[in-house]
Design an enzyme around this catalytic site. Structure first.
Site, PDB file in Angstrom:
ATOM      1  N   LEU A 141      39.221  43.019  31.982  1.00  0.00           N
ATOM      2  CA  LEU A 141      40.542  42.829  31.398  1.00  0.00           C
ATOM      3  C   LEU A 141      41.515  42.607  32.552  1.00  0.00           C
ATOM      4  O   LEU A 141      41.364  43.204  33.625  1.00  0.00           O
ATOM      5  CB  LEU A 141      40.979  44.063  30.597  1.00  0.00           C
ATOM      6  CG  LEU A 141      40.169  44.410  29.344  1.00  0.00           C
ATOM      7  CD1 LEU A 141      40.715  45.694  28.713  1.00  0.00           C
ATOM      8  CD2 LEU A 141      40.198  43.278  28.332  1.00  0.00           C
ATOM      9  N   ASP A 142      42.512  41.758  32.342  1.00  0.00           N
ATOM     10  CA  ASP A 142      43.525  41.554  33.376  1.00  0.00           C
ATOM     11  C   ASP A 142      44.235  42.870  33.677  1.00  0.00           C
ATOM     12  O   ASP A 142      44.269  43.780  32.843  1.00  0.00           O
ATOM     13  CB  ASP A 142      44.549  40.513  32.919  1.00  0.00           C
ATOM     14  CG  ASP A 142      43.928  39.133  32.719  1.00  0.00           C
ATOM     15  OD1 ASP A 142      42.908  38.849  33.365  1.00  0.00           O
ATOM     16  OD2 ASP A 142      44.472  38.362  31.905  1.00  0.00           O
ATOM     17  N   LYS A 143      44.832  42.948  34.851  1.00  0.00           N
ATOM     18  CA  LYS A 143      45.488  44.183  35.309  1.00  0.00           C
ATOM     19  C   LYS A 143      46.402  44.789  34.249  1.00  0.00           C
ATOM     20  O   LYS A 143      46.367  45.995  33.993  1.00  0.00           O
ATOM     21  CB  LYS A 143      46.284  43.895  36.590  1.00  0.00           C
ATOM     22  CG  LYS A 143      47.140  45.053  37.062  1.00  0.00           C
ATOM     23  CD  LYS A 143      48.033  44.644  38.226  1.00  0.00           C
ATOM     24  CE  LYS A 143      48.992  45.760  38.614  1.00  0.00           C
ATOM     25  NZ  LYS A 143      49.946  45.346  39.665  1.00  0.00           N
ATOM     26  N   ARG A 240      45.704  34.183  27.185  1.00  0.00           N
ATOM     27  CA  ARG A 240      47.013  33.808  27.733  1.00  0.00           C
ATOM     28  C   ARG A 240      47.120  32.291  27.880  1.00  0.00           C
ATOM     29  O   ARG A 240      48.146  31.686  27.528  1.00  0.00           O
ATOM     30  CB  ARG A 240      47.220  34.511  29.074  1.00  0.00           C
ATOM     31  CG  ARG A 240      47.181  36.025  28.964  1.00  0.00           C
ATOM     32  CD  ARG A 240      46.979  36.712  30.303  1.00  0.00           C
ATOM     33  NE  ARG A 240      48.116  36.495  31.197  1.00  0.00           N
ATOM     34  CZ  ARG A 240      48.133  36.901  32.458  1.00  0.00           C
ATOM     35  NH1 ARG A 240      47.082  37.525  32.974  1.00  0.00           N
ATOM     36  NH2 ARG A 240      49.200  36.679  33.209  1.00  0.00           N
TER      37      ARG A 240
END
Length: 324
Positions: A141-143, A240
């Site tokens: 998962l992105d930060k 995104r």
């Protein structure tokens, strides 16, 4: 039969007649299916897998009745530091763990984030993960994306989970708040690759890797939509990039959202929240997969985080203030 004693792997199997006449790497992959073919090939090349006591090449033919003996060690995968960082673990057994990742936690060490990551936390919680590639992390998962992740605690679980991800049998469903009013759900089938000039960004590009997302409307507001997105593939920044591609970027996304969309005559509280929302409004809400050892279908749900819930509350209040 196999016995894994911390870092030592010992396997023995007799080649059945129906596998006779095939390449050694093909036979090994079928007899020792808990390990990937590439890993088995590496062990064969390094002389760790013997056929009737002899070292063969991966492409050499083996015959029914031959005995395969593997003795190898799980090698530490990196010079990573174990760090006592709190984890919100929602499920754990001897093979896997499922955690709920907070915003701000980087998953894997990289330039600028050598420690303080999820990987460092996992090594403290399960020290033997140093022997598993990427400390058992099979998807990321992105930060600043919150929500559910599964981690493999041994090589067998890792191999099976990676296989499920590749076969798209792992169900990963996210919720997002996007800019713009979506009239109906849809499917986005658009390849994603590195942006041509901005290396931190990904983009829909003809030379990219296949990427498929499905989205549907949960709730509409005056200038925003609460959506649910299901991934078929798992490309970097996929949701995104895809939602931006169809004209509905995520609230708070520093890379892809562009200009703010403020509803006309909105309250100062909502205006401030939309302008200052500290991250992309994206949460990994549901995770469903087959347990890599028992085969049982398992499912988890993560509640929406507080910042996400507060923004939804303000958007509902704004909508209701202008109804009629």
């Amino acid at each position: 039969m196999s016995a894994i004693n911390k870092s030592l792997i010992q396997l023995r199997a007799e080649v059945p007649s129906d596998l006779g006449g095939q390449r050694l790497d093909q036979v090994a992959a079928q007899l020792f299916g808990e390990y990937s073919r590439s890993r088995l090939s590496a062990w064969i090349k390094d002389g760790h897998l013997l056929v009737d006591g002899a070292v063969l090449r991966p492409r050499d033919t083996v015959y029914g009745g031959s005995v395969l003996v593997l003795e190898a060690e799980q090698e530490a995968q990196g010079e990573w530091l174990a760090q006592d960082i709190e984890l919100n673990i929602v499920y754990e057994d001897e093979h896997i763990l499922v955690l709920d990742k907070p915003a701000g936690l980087v998953v894997h060490p990289a330039a600028g984030h050598q420690d303080g990551t999820l990987l460092n936390a996992l090594l403290h919680h399960v020290p033997d993960l140093v022997n598993v590639p990427r400390a058992g992390i099979v998807h990321r998962l992105d930060k600043d994306t919150t929500g559910l992740m599964v981690v493999a605690k041994n090589l067998q679980a890792q191999t099976k989970l990676v296989d499920q991800l590749q076969k798209r049998t792992v169900s990963r469903i996210y919720e997002a708040i996007v800019i713009g009013v979506i009239t109906a759900g849809g499917k986005i089938n658009a390849p994603i690759g590195r942006h041509g000039t901005q290396r931190q960004r990904m983009a829909v590009t003809d030379g990219g890797k296949p990427a498929v997302s499905h989205y549907r409307v949960l709730e509409r507001f005056r200038s925003h939509t609460h959506t649910r997105v299901k991934l078929e593939t798992g490309r970097t920044h996929q949701i995104r990039v895809h939602m931006t591609h169809v004209g509905f970027p995520l609230v708070g996304d520093p890379l892809y959202s562009g200009r703010f969309r403020i509803p006309p005559a909105a309250s100062p509280t909502l205006v401030q929240e939309l302008k200052s929302f500290p991250r992309q409004a994206l949460h990994a809400r549901f995770l469903e997969l087959d347990h890599p050892v028992t085969g049982e279908r398992m499912k988890w749900e993560s509640p929406l985080p507080d910042d996400f819930v507060w923004l939804l509350t303000l958007l509902r209040q704004d909508r209701e203030a202008f109804v009629g």
